[in-house]
Design a protein around this motif. Structure first.
Motif, PDB file in Angstrom:
ATOM      1  N   UNK A   1     -78.337 -22.363  39.506  1.00 37.82           N
ATOM      2  CA  UNK A   1     -77.249 -23.296  39.225  1.00 37.82           C
ATOM      3  C   UNK A   1     -76.432 -22.845  38.001  1.00 37.82           C
ATOM      4  N   UNK A   2     -77.112 -22.258  37.032  1.00 36.30           N
ATOM      5  CA  UNK A   2     -76.419 -21.760  35.842  1.00 36.30           C
ATOM      6  C   UNK A   2     -75.472 -20.615  36.205  1.00 36.30           C
ATOM      7  N   UNK A   3     -75.928 -19.698  37.044  1.00 31.08           N
ATOM      8  CA  UNK A   3     -75.040 -18.625  37.511  1.00 31.08           C
ATOM      9  C   UNK A   3     -73.799 -19.229  38.181  1.00 31.08           C
ATOM     10  N   UNK A   4     -74.004 -20.255  38.993  1.00 32.09           N
ATOM     11  CA  UNK A   4     -72.881 -20.896  39.690  1.00 32.09           C
ATOM     12  C   UNK A   4     -71.932 -21.574  38.700  1.00 32.09           C
ATOM     13  N   UNK A   5     -72.480 -22.263  37.701  1.00 27.24           N
ATOM     14  CA  UNK A   5     -71.641 -22.941  36.714  1.00 27.24           C
ATOM     15  C   UNK A   5     -70.801 -21.942  35.922  1.00 27.24           C
ATOM     16  N   UNK A   6     -71.430 -20.848  35.511  1.00 25.43           N
ATOM     17  CA  UNK A   6     -70.710 -19.819  34.752  1.00 25.43           C
ATOM     18  C   UNK A   6     -69.598 -19.213  35.613  1.00 25.43           C
TER      19      UNK A   6
ATOM     20  N   UNK B   1     -69.998 -11.462  45.714  1.00 25.12           N
ATOM     21  CA  UNK B   1     -69.047 -10.757  46.566  1.00 25.12           C
ATOM     22  C   UNK B   1     -68.222 -11.773  47.336  1.00 25.12           C
ATOM     23  N   UNK B   2     -66.910 -11.553  47.348  1.00 25.78           N
ATOM     24  CA  UNK B   2     -65.990 -12.460  48.054  1.00 25.78           C
ATOM     25  C   UNK B   2     -66.172 -13.915  47.625  1.00 25.78           C
ATOM     26  N   UNK B   3     -66.509 -14.104  46.358  1.00 24.88           N
ATOM     27  CA  UNK B   3     -66.661 -15.452  45.823  1.00 24.88           C
ATOM     28  C   UNK B   3     -68.030 -16.066  45.992  1.00 24.88           C
ATOM     29  N   UNK B   4     -68.872 -15.494  46.847  1.00 26.63           N
ATOM     30  CA  UNK B   4     -70.204 -16.054  47.101  1.00 26.63           C
ATOM     31  C   UNK B   4     -71.279 -15.267  46.365  1.00 26.63           C
ATOM     32  N   UNK B   5     -72.371 -15.951  46.092  1.00 26.61           N
ATOM     33  CA  UNK B   5     -73.510 -15.304  45.449  1.00 26.61           C
ATOM     34  C   UNK B   5     -74.517 -14.854  46.484  1.00 26.61           C
TER      35      UNK B   5
ATOM     36  N   UNK C   1     -73.805 -18.435  49.224  1.00 29.91           N
ATOM     37  CA  UNK C   1     -72.977 -19.625  49.060  1.00 29.91           C
ATOM     38  C   UNK C   1     -72.020 -19.435  47.888  1.00 29.91           C
ATOM     39  N   UNK C   2     -70.957 -20.207  47.893  1.00 30.09           N
ATOM     40  CA  UNK C   2     -70.025 -20.205  46.763  1.00 30.09           C
ATOM     41  C   UNK C   2     -70.648 -20.989  45.609  1.00 30.09           C
ATOM     42  N   UNK C   3     -70.138 -20.796  44.402  1.00 32.93           N
ATOM     43  CA  UNK C   3     -70.646 -21.577  43.279  1.00 32.93           C
ATOM     44  C   UNK C   3     -70.574 -23.092  43.533  1.00 32.93           C
ATOM     45  N   UNK C   4     -69.475 -23.559  44.094  1.00 30.15           N
ATOM     46  CA  UNK C   4     -69.334 -24.999  44.368  1.00 30.15           C
ATOM     47  C   UNK C   4     -70.369 -25.462  45.382  1.00 30.15           C
ATOM     48  N   UNK C   5     -70.632 -24.648  46.397  1.00 32.86           N
ATOM     49  CA  UNK C   5     -71.646 -25.019  47.387  1.00 32.86           C
ATOM     50  C   UNK C   5     -73.032 -25.065  46.755  1.00 32.86           C
ATOM     51  N   UNK C   6     -73.332 -24.096  45.902  1.00 34.56           N
ATOM     52  CA  UNK C   6     -74.625 -24.087  45.207  1.00 34.56           C
ATOM     53  C   UNK C   6     -74.788 -25.369  44.409  1.00 34.56           C
TER      54      UNK C   6
ATOM     55  N   UNK D   1     -67.962 -20.612  38.053  1.00 36.88           N
ATOM     56  CA  UNK D   1     -66.855 -21.576  38.167  1.00 36.88           C
ATOM     57  C   UNK D   1     -65.993 -21.575  36.908  1.00 36.88           C
ATOM     58  N   UNK D   2     -66.644 -21.508  35.754  1.00 32.26           N
ATOM     59  CA  UNK D   2     -65.895 -21.462  34.492  1.00 32.26           C
ATOM     60  C   UNK D   2     -65.065 -20.184  34.394  1.00 32.26           C
ATOM     61  N   UNK D   3     -65.657 -19.073  34.798  1.00 33.06           N
ATOM     62  CA  UNK D   3     -64.930 -17.799  34.769  1.00 33.06           C
ATOM     63  C   UNK D   3     -63.716 -17.865  35.705  1.00 33.06           C
ATOM     64  N   UNK D   4     -63.912 -18.464  36.878  1.00 30.78           N
ATOM     65  CA  UNK D   4     -62.807 -18.584  37.827  1.00 30.78           C
ATOM     66  C   UNK D   4     -61.684 -19.439  37.243  1.00 30.78           C
ATOM     67  N   UNK D   5     -62.046 -20.511  36.551  1.00 33.36           N
ATOM     68  CA  UNK D   5     -61.038 -21.367  35.933  1.00 33.36           C
ATOM     69  C   UNK D   5     -60.292 -20.642  34.824  1.00 33.36           C
ATOM     70  N   UNK D   6     -61.017 -19.836  34.072  1.00 33.57           N
ATOM     71  CA  UNK D   6     -60.390 -19.094  32.974  1.00 33.57           C
ATOM     72  C   UNK D   6     -59.390 -18.067  33.511  1.00 33.57           C
ATOM     73  N   UNK D   7     -59.667 -17.506  34.682  1.00 31.60           N
ATOM     74  CA  UNK D   7     -58.750 -16.535  35.287  1.00 31.60           C
ATOM     75  C   UNK D   7     -57.450 -17.200  35.708  1.00 31.60           C
TER      76      UNK D   7
END
Length: 151
Positions: free
Chosen positions: A136-141, A64-68, A98-103, A143-149
């Protein structure tokens, strides 16, 4: 690393540094387990089971709102799930909301550095490592999804 992450890690470092007796660490972990409210049983689904845990651990991610935010519960089966549950709660104290980057900014070695691995059975150590790896895998995925958007 953000100030929020640094504060969380420093709080855990200080807590672990305060333990005089090695049993104090396990009392703390058990207290974390007992204080955890668990999660709604309707969220328990095979796809959320952490493979490699001595007990059956569920980790359900919500973003939610970018954080997990993670919901976690442990079913014991033939094992006593309190230590596994307490370890899960400790991980949530670090990673929740935390956000994916923070994780990903948290080095998983942090938990060894505070002495969590000392006295931990191999199966619980592997289970905890699997939990952190999954977070960490959830966070990595994400980040990739965000980049693809952005493409």
């Amino acid at each position: 690393m953000t100030e929020i992450v640094e504060n969380r890690l420093n709080e855990i470092r200080a807590k672990f540094a305060s333990f005089v007796d090695p049993d104090d660490k396990w009392k703390f972990i058990l207290d974390l387990a007992r204080s955890h409210n668990g999660m709604d049983a309707s969220l328990k689904d095979e796809k959320f089971i952490i493979v490699g845990c001595a007990a059956t651990m569920y980790l359900v991610p919500k973003r939610e709102n970018g954080n997990f935010h993670f919901e976690m519960e442990v079913d014991g089966g033939s094992t006593n799930p309190l230590i596994s549950r307490g370890l899960g709660v400790l991980a949530l104290k670090v990673y929740n909301d935390l956000s994916p980057a923070e994780i990903l900014s948290v080095d998983p070695k942090f938990f060894q550095d505070v002495g969590l691995n000392v006295g931990l059975s191999p199966s619980r150590s592997n289970g905890f490592a699997s939990l952190v790896k999954q977070i960490r895998l959830y966070a990595q995925v994400a980040l990739l999804q965000d980049k693809m958007k952005q493409v």
